[in-house]
Design an enzyme around this catalytic site. Structure first.
Site, PDB file in Angstrom:
ATOM      1  N   SER A 134       0.816  -1.220   0.000  1.00  0.00           N
ATOM      2  CA  SER A 134       0.000   0.000   0.000  1.00  0.00           C
ATOM      3  C   SER A 134       0.845   1.263   0.000  1.00  0.00           C
ATOM      4  CB  SER A 134      -0.902   0.033   1.239  1.00  0.00           C
ATOM      5  OG  SER A 134      -1.846  -0.984   1.165  1.00  0.00           O
ATOM      6  N   HIS A 155      -2.549  -3.483  -6.843  1.00  0.00           N
ATOM      7  CA  HIS A 155      -2.977  -3.164  -5.468  1.00  0.00           C
ATOM      8  C   HIS A 155      -4.489  -3.301  -5.339  1.00  0.00           C
ATOM      9  CE1 HIS A 155      -3.902  -0.062  -2.241  1.00  0.00           C
ATOM     10  NE2 HIS A 155      -3.128  -0.917  -1.620  1.00  0.00           N
ATOM     11  N   GLU A 167      -5.611  -1.478  -8.684  1.00  0.00           N
ATOM     12  CA  GLU A 167      -4.787  -0.339  -9.097  1.00  0.00           C
ATOM     13  C   GLU A 167      -3.449  -0.887  -9.618  1.00  0.00           C
ATOM     14  OE1 GLU A 167      -5.752   3.529  -6.572  1.00  0.00           O
ATOM     15  OE2 GLU A 167      -5.383   1.855  -5.224  1.00  0.00           O
ATOM     16  N   ASN A 206      -5.828   6.171  -1.883  1.00  0.00           N
ATOM     17  CA  ASN A 206      -5.287   6.759  -0.653  1.00  0.00           C
ATOM     18  C   ASN A 206      -4.771   8.178  -0.845  1.00  0.00           C
ATOM     19  OD1 ASN A 206      -6.010   4.778   1.111  1.00  0.00           O
ATOM     20  ND2 ASN A 206      -4.193   3.561   0.715  1.00  0.00           N
TER      21      ASN A 206
HETATM   22  P1  NAD Z   1      -0.911  -9.447   7.310  1.00  0.00           P
HETATM   23  O1  NAD Z   1       0.001  -9.132   8.416  1.00  0.00           O
HETATM   24  O2  NAD Z   1      -2.336  -9.739   7.609  1.00  0.00           O
HETATM   25  O3  NAD Z   1      -0.329 -10.713   6.485  1.00  0.00           O
HETATM   26  C1  NAD Z   1       1.005 -10.841   6.128  1.00  0.00           C
HETATM   27  C2  NAD Z   1       1.313 -12.334   5.916  1.00  0.00           C
HETATM   28  O4  NAD Z   1       2.595 -12.465   5.326  1.00  0.00           O
HETATM   29  C3  NAD Z   1       1.328 -13.145   7.214  1.00  0.00           C
HETATM   30  O5  NAD Z   1       0.505 -14.286   7.055  1.00  0.00           O
HETATM   31  C4  NAD Z   1       2.797 -13.518   7.375  1.00  0.00           C
HETATM   32  O6  NAD Z   1       3.004 -14.772   7.999  1.00  0.00           O
HETATM   33  C5  NAD Z   1       3.248 -13.581   5.931  1.00  0.00           C
HETATM   34  N1  NAD Z   1       4.688 -13.427   5.744  1.00  0.00           N
HETATM   35  C6  NAD Z   1       5.576 -12.730   6.465  1.00  0.00           C
HETATM   36  N2  NAD Z   1       6.815 -12.815   5.907  1.00  0.00           N
HETATM   37  C7  NAD Z   1       6.680 -13.603   4.817  1.00  0.00           C
HETATM   38  C8  NAD Z   1       7.595 -14.073   3.832  1.00  0.00           C
HETATM   39  N3  NAD Z   1       8.872 -13.731   3.843  1.00  0.00           N
HETATM   40  N4  NAD Z   1       7.104 -14.879   2.873  1.00  0.00           N
HETATM   41  C9  NAD Z   1       5.794 -15.222   2.840  1.00  0.00           C
HETATM   42  N5  NAD Z   1       4.899 -14.800   3.743  1.00  0.00           N
HETATM   43  C10 NAD Z   1       5.334 -13.991   4.718  1.00  0.00           C
HETATM   44  O7  NAD Z   1      -0.784  -8.239   6.281  1.00  0.00           O
HETATM   45  P2  NAD Z   1      -1.877  -7.647   5.254  1.00  0.00           P
HETATM   46  O8  NAD Z   1      -2.747  -6.677   5.972  1.00  0.00           O
HETATM   47  O9  NAD Z   1      -2.492  -8.759   4.486  1.00  0.00           O
HETATM   48  O10 NAD Z   1      -0.924  -6.779   4.324  1.00  0.00           O
HETATM   49  C11 NAD Z   1      -0.023  -7.385   3.449  1.00  0.00           C
HETATM   50  C12 NAD Z   1       0.309  -6.438   2.335  1.00  0.00           C
HETATM   51  O11 NAD Z   1      -0.892  -6.018   1.695  1.00  0.00           O
HETATM   52  C13 NAD Z   1       1.030  -5.161   2.789  1.00  0.00           C
HETATM   53  O12 NAD Z   1       1.993  -4.820   1.840  1.00  0.00           O
HETATM   54  C14 NAD Z   1      -0.092  -4.120   2.820  1.00  0.00           C
HETATM   55  O13 NAD Z   1       0.380  -2.816   2.557  1.00  0.00           O
HETATM   56  C15 NAD Z   1      -0.968  -4.605   1.680  1.00  0.00           C
HETATM   57  N6  NAD Z   1      -2.371  -4.188   1.766  1.00  0.00           N
HETATM   58  C16 NAD Z   1      -3.070  -4.345   2.926  1.00  0.00           C
HETATM   59  C17 NAD Z   1      -4.405  -3.928   2.985  1.00  0.00           C
HETATM   60  C18 NAD Z   1      -5.231  -4.088   4.248  1.00  0.00           C
HETATM   61  O14 NAD Z   1      -6.316  -3.514   4.322  1.00  0.00           O
HETATM   62  N7  NAD Z   1      -4.801  -4.916   5.218  1.00  0.00           N
HETATM   63  C19 NAD Z   1      -5.009  -3.367   1.843  1.00  0.00           C
HETATM   64  C20 NAD Z   1      -4.264  -3.250   0.657  1.00  0.00           C
HETATM   65  C21 NAD Z   1      -2.944  -3.660   0.634  1.00  0.00           C
END
Ligand code: NAD
Length: 311
Positions: A134, A155, A167, A206
């Site tokens: 993000s 995204h 996106e 955003n």
């Molecule tokens: P999260 O913490 O819920 O999940 C992250 C996952 O990645 C975990 O299951 C973790 O075990 C795993 N992980 C950690 N290191 C790893 C590795 N080296 N290899 C494989 N897996 C690994 O995070 P999230 O909220 O899903 O966010 C993840 C990404 O998505 C971020 O970059 C965030 O900016 C983006 N994002 C999040 C949202 C949101 O609303 N949560 C929305 C859009 C984009």
């Protein structure tokens, strides 16, 4: 004629995406994997612990129920999605057939750079790598990718099945054909593809939303008006279904608190006041939004949904 044939052939090849690997099975990774599998692709999910993969399995079941309720998915469609998903704890195994990877691992530049170095060693040479980051621009990670021309952001928004934008944003070195292929891919998984032609922190959503929410927080913390009045004004004035504070409750107060702290640290005086107000009235009281049952509103029946709210 031969050029046309070559072009069609190229296009067919580049769009020959069948196998997708989703990296990281947290909040967004599970939604992305499920949506892609629901749309008929073979999806492998990869995470670092078995517990995370087990949790993902449970989450996929829950998503099936949500899809039935929200988008009238049938039992067959839900079973089909699950049947398209396989699981792996071994990166090389997980990506060996991947035509495209979608990465949703923690929002840390070091973690992502390290991951892309590893991924480059084991992925197919013609695989397309996409990040769901993000806040981290693709150009910040491109140096860790062996073929940066095949790397860009795709995204998604939370609640991907109904807030369905994809996106698409490359860095200066992204191949335009790859950019277009990812726009097509986004469409094929029922996203509305959004082409972003220049790197932009926060993409479009955003870039619009963050200043809006910051303004709302500053109005409240500065004593100009209370959150309900601010929401009501926005809802009536702009004919909107909810105001900024209802949105903050959905996003979570912790995220907004962290964003406000960063603003304060960069010297913003209004934000410095807002940090204290948010901490005293919400963070310290565990009023973190919908997730904890209370934020600016109380759930499950927040005041802003009351028909009398706008009177
Ligand atoms: P999260 O913490 O819920 O999940 C992250 C996952 O990645 C975990 O299951 C973790 O075990 C795993 N992980 C950690 N290191 C790893 C590795 N080296 N290899 C494989 N897996 C690994 O995070 P999230 O909220 O899903 O966010 C993840 C990404 O998505 C971020 O970059 C965030 O900016 C983006 N994002 C999040 C949202 C949101 O609303 N949560 C929305 C859009 C984009």
């Amino acid at each position: 004629m031969s050029f046309l044939f070559a072009f069609i052939n190229y296009k067919t090849n580049i769009m020959n995406i069948k196998n997708v690997t989703v990296i990281g099975t947290g909040v967004l990774g599970t939604q992305i994997a499920y949506q892609i599998a629901f749309c008929g692709y073979k999806v492998t999910v990869y995470d670092v612990t078995q517990k995370n993969l087990d949790n993902a399995k449970v989450r996929f079941k829950e998503l099936g129920e949500i899809y039935k309720k929200d988008i009238a998915a049938t039992n067959e469609q839900v079973d089909f999605a699950i049947s398209n998903i396989s699981y792996s704890l071994d990166l090389a195994e997980a990506v060996k057939d991947a035509d495209l990877t979608s990465e949703s691992i923690p929002e840390s530049l070091d973690i992502k750079k390290d991951f892309y170095t590893q991924l480059s060693k084991v992925a197919k040479p013609d695989a397309i790598f996409t990040t769901n980051s993000s806040t981290l621009l693709p150009s910040k990670m491109a140096g860790s990718v062996e073929k940066p021309e095949r790397f860009l952001a795709l995204h998604f928004a939370n609640n991907i099945w109904k807030q369905n934008i994809g996106e698409v944003m490359g860095h200066a070195g992204t191949d335009p054909k790859i950019f277009n292929a990812v726009l097509d891919f986004a469409k094929s998984i029922r996203m509305v593809p959004i082409a972003i032609h220049k790197e932009q922190p926060g993409y479009i959503v955003n870039s619009l939303q963050v200043p809006f929410l910051n303004a709302a927080i500053d109005l409240y913390a500065g004593g100009v008006a209370d959150p309900e009045t601010i929401d009501k004004t926005w809802m009536i004035g702009l004919n909107a279904v909810k105001g900024p504070f209802a949105s903050i409750d959905i996003i979570g107060l912790t995220t907004l608190y962290n964003v406000t702290k960063l603003r304060a640290e960069s010297g913003d005086e209004k934000a410095a006041i807002a940090v204290q107000v948010l901490k005293d009235n919400f963070i310290d009281k565990n009023k973190l939004g919908i997730a904890t049952g209370e934020g600016f509103y109380k759930y499950p029946n927040p005041r802003y949904m009351d028909p009398d709210f706008l009177k």
